[in-house]
Design a protein around this motif. Structure first.
Motif, PDB file in Angstrom:
ATOM      1  N   UNK A 193      36.581  13.447  69.253  1.00 34.15           N
ATOM      2  CA  UNK A 193      35.496  12.635  69.786  1.00 34.15           C
ATOM      3  C   UNK A 193      35.126  13.148  71.182  1.00 34.15           C
ATOM      4  N   UNK A 194      33.873  13.552  71.350  1.00 37.22           N
ATOM      5  CA  UNK A 194      33.435  14.141  72.616  1.00 37.22           C
ATOM      6  C   UNK A 194      33.645  13.190  73.788  1.00 37.22           C
ATOM      7  N   UNK A 195      33.266  11.938  73.620  1.00 43.16           N
ATOM      8  CA  UNK A 195      33.368  10.979  74.718  1.00 43.16           C
ATOM      9  C   UNK A 195      34.816  10.745  75.128  1.00 43.16           C
ATOM     10  N   UNK A 196      35.710  10.685  74.141  1.00 47.18           N
ATOM     11  CA  UNK A 196      37.116  10.414  74.434  1.00 47.18           C
ATOM     12  C   UNK A 196      37.745  11.524  75.263  1.00 47.18           C
ATOM     13  N   UNK A 197      37.448  12.773  74.931  1.00 47.39           N
ATOM     14  CA  UNK A 197      38.114  13.916  75.559  1.00 47.39           C
ATOM     15  C   UNK A 197      37.254  14.624  76.602  1.00 47.39           C
ATOM     16  N   UNK A 198      36.091  14.080  76.902  1.00 51.34           N
ATOM     17  CA  UNK A 198      35.182  14.761  77.821  1.00 51.34           C
ATOM     18  C   UNK A 198      35.788  14.970  79.201  1.00 51.34           C
ATOM     19  N   UNK A 199      36.369  13.923  79.773  1.00 50.20           N
ATOM     20  CA  UNK A 199      36.882  14.018  81.145  1.00 50.20           C
ATOM     21  C   UNK A 199      38.075  14.958  81.257  1.00 50.20           C
ATOM     22  N   UNK A 200      38.855  15.090  80.176  1.00 52.72           N
ATOM     23  CA  UNK A 200      40.065  15.909  80.220  1.00 52.72           C
ATOM     24  C   UNK A 200      39.816  17.365  79.810  1.00 52.72           C
ATOM     25  N   UNK A 201      38.880  17.584  78.892  1.00 47.52           N
ATOM     26  CA  UNK A 201      38.725  18.915  78.308  1.00 47.52           C
ATOM     27  C   UNK A 201      37.328  19.505  78.489  1.00 47.52           C
ATOM     28  N   UNK A 202      36.318  18.819  78.004  1.00 42.66           N
ATOM     29  CA  UNK A 202      35.004  19.435  77.903  1.00 42.66           C
ATOM     30  C   UNK A 202      34.290  19.570  79.248  1.00 42.66           C
ATOM     31  N   UNK A 203      34.335  18.525  80.050  1.00 40.69           N
ATOM     32  CA  UNK A 203      33.682  18.639  81.357  1.00 40.69           C
ATOM     33  C   UNK A 203      34.391  19.646  82.265  1.00 40.69           C
ATOM     34  N   UNK A 204      35.741  19.624  82.362  1.00 43.05           N
ATOM     35  CA  UNK A 204      36.412  20.646  83.172  1.00 43.05           C
ATOM     36  C   UNK A 204      36.152  22.069  82.671  1.00 43.05           C
ATOM     37  N   UNK A 205      36.052  22.243  81.355  1.00 44.37           N
ATOM     38  CA  UNK A 205      35.769  23.576  80.813  1.00 44.37           C
ATOM     39  C   UNK A 205      34.365  24.026  81.204  1.00 44.37           C
ATOM     40  N   UNK A 206      33.401  23.120  81.148  1.00 40.87           N
ATOM     41  CA  UNK A 206      32.038  23.450  81.544  1.00 40.87           C
ATOM     42  C   UNK A 206      31.988  23.828  83.019  1.00 40.87           C
ATOM     43  N   UNK A 207      32.698  23.057  83.841  1.00 42.83           N
ATOM     44  CA  UNK A 207      32.739  23.341  85.268  1.00 42.83           C
ATOM     45  C   UNK A 207      33.401  24.685  85.541  1.00 42.83           C
ATOM     46  N   UNK A 208      34.471  24.985  84.816  1.00 46.40           N
ATOM     47  CA  UNK A 208      35.161  26.264  85.001  1.00 46.40           C
ATOM     48  C   UNK A 208      34.240  27.433  84.690  1.00 46.40           C
ATOM     49  N   UNK A 209      33.464  27.310  83.634  1.00 42.43           N
ATOM     50  CA  UNK A 209      32.517  28.371  83.292  1.00 42.43           C
ATOM     51  C   UNK A 209      31.459  28.525  84.378  1.00 42.43           C
ATOM     52  N   UNK A 210      30.964  27.402  84.885  1.00 43.96           N
ATOM     53  CA  UNK A 210      29.924  27.447  85.920  1.00 43.96           C
ATOM     54  C   UNK A 210      30.447  28.064  87.211  1.00 43.96           C
ATOM     55  N   UNK A 211      31.745  27.903  87.474  1.00 34.89           N
ATOM     56  CA  UNK A 211      32.344  28.418  88.706  1.00 34.89           C
ATOM     57  C   UNK A 211      32.970  29.795  88.535  1.00 34.89           C
ATOM     58  N   UNK A 212      32.767  30.410  87.369  1.00 30.62           N
ATOM     59  CA  UNK A 212      33.280  31.750  87.155  1.00 30.62           C
ATOM     60  C   UNK A 212      34.768  31.806  86.890  1.00 30.62           C
ATOM     61  N   UNK A 213      35.303  30.787  86.218  1.00 32.75           N
ATOM     62  CA  UNK A 213      36.724  30.764  85.853  1.00 32.75           C
ATOM     63  C   UNK A 213      36.856  30.664  84.332  1.00 32.75           C
TER      64      UNK A 213
END
Length: 248
Positions: free
Chosen positions: A23-43
């Motif tokens: 479920x995207x909403x359930x795991x967003x704060x732990x997995x999906x949003x940090x992964x998106x941020x990591x990509x945006x920051x070059x990690x």
């Protein structure tokens, strides 16, 4: 919480396509949003690590959902006796009953513990609970001195799956349980509570619960603290007693 950028929303919209069992909403704060941020920051390496975790969880969830022999615990709500209903709220002062589908009023804690051990083994095999090297589940019972309980403890669970970086009330960094960690705890609780009859809202005394279910969850790091943390502790203790710091 989302940043509001169309790019991030598009990225999250793709999650169900690749990870249909999460479920995207359930795991967003732990997995999906940090992964998106990591990509945006070059990690990209950090994003890859998070997506590896997501893939493992997705695989587990898909396994048990497609396993025809596995059944989730069933717990139903049973209205309280209307004779003792509270006239203001229309229900018992102590709340309704939660009754497990396998509840047996004559079952002793030792019998329940034995059943829960078998249920946990089946749950790990199906993917309903995490398993693997170093992961152990311990179930014990007590039925003496007024203690009628079943204790369910998980040890050695994966830190990356169960813990995420957070911030304490003092503003300092600290680890917090992930959504998956809370899910594992709830599933262990349900595996025990399917054999129990208890009030939804009450103090935990045996007039309102047939057998008390106690659940504990511990990761590998929590079970075996890092050696450098142990060295720091020993150094502080030595300093408090006016001794030299121990050799590392």
């Amino acid at each position: 919480m989302r940043s509001g950028s169309r790019g991030q929303d598009d990225y999250l919209d793709q999650v169900p396509t690749h990870l249909p069992h999460l479920d995207t909403a359930t795991h967003e704060a732990d997995l999906f949003q940090p992964a998106t941020l990591a990509l945006a920051e070059g990690r990209p390496w950090d994003a890859e690590e998070l997506m590896d975790i997501a893939a493992r969880l997705n695989d587990r969830e898909g396994r048990w959902r497609s396993d025809p022999t596995f059944r989730e615990p069933v717990i139903v709500t049973e209205p309280a006796n209307p004779t003792y209903a509270d006239s203001t709220y229309g229900h018992s002062t102590y709340g309704d009953w939660r009754v497990g589908a396998r509840y047996d009023q004559f079952a002793q804690p030792k019998q329940i513990a034995s059943q829960v051990r078998s249920d946990i083994a089946a749950a790990v095999e199906a993917g309903y609970l995490p398993g693997g090297p170093g992961v152990t589940y311990r179930v014990r019972s007590a039925n003496t001195g007024g203690d009628r309980s079943v204790y369910i403890h998980a040890h050695g669970l994966d830190d990356a799956e169960m813990l995420a970086a957070g911030e304490g009330t003092d503003g300092l960094p600290q680890w917090r349980p992930t959504a998956y960690a809370r899910l594992v705890r709830q599933r262990l609780t349900d595996l025990g509570c399917q054999y129990v009859r208890s009030r939804i809202a009450t103090e935990h005394d045996y007039a309102h619960v047939s057998t008390w279910i106690d659940v504990g969850v511990q990761t590998r790091h929590q079970a075996h603290p890092r050696s450098d943390a142990a060295v720091i502790d020993r150094t502080l203790i030595a300093a408090m007693h006016g001794q030299d710091a121990p050799a590392q």
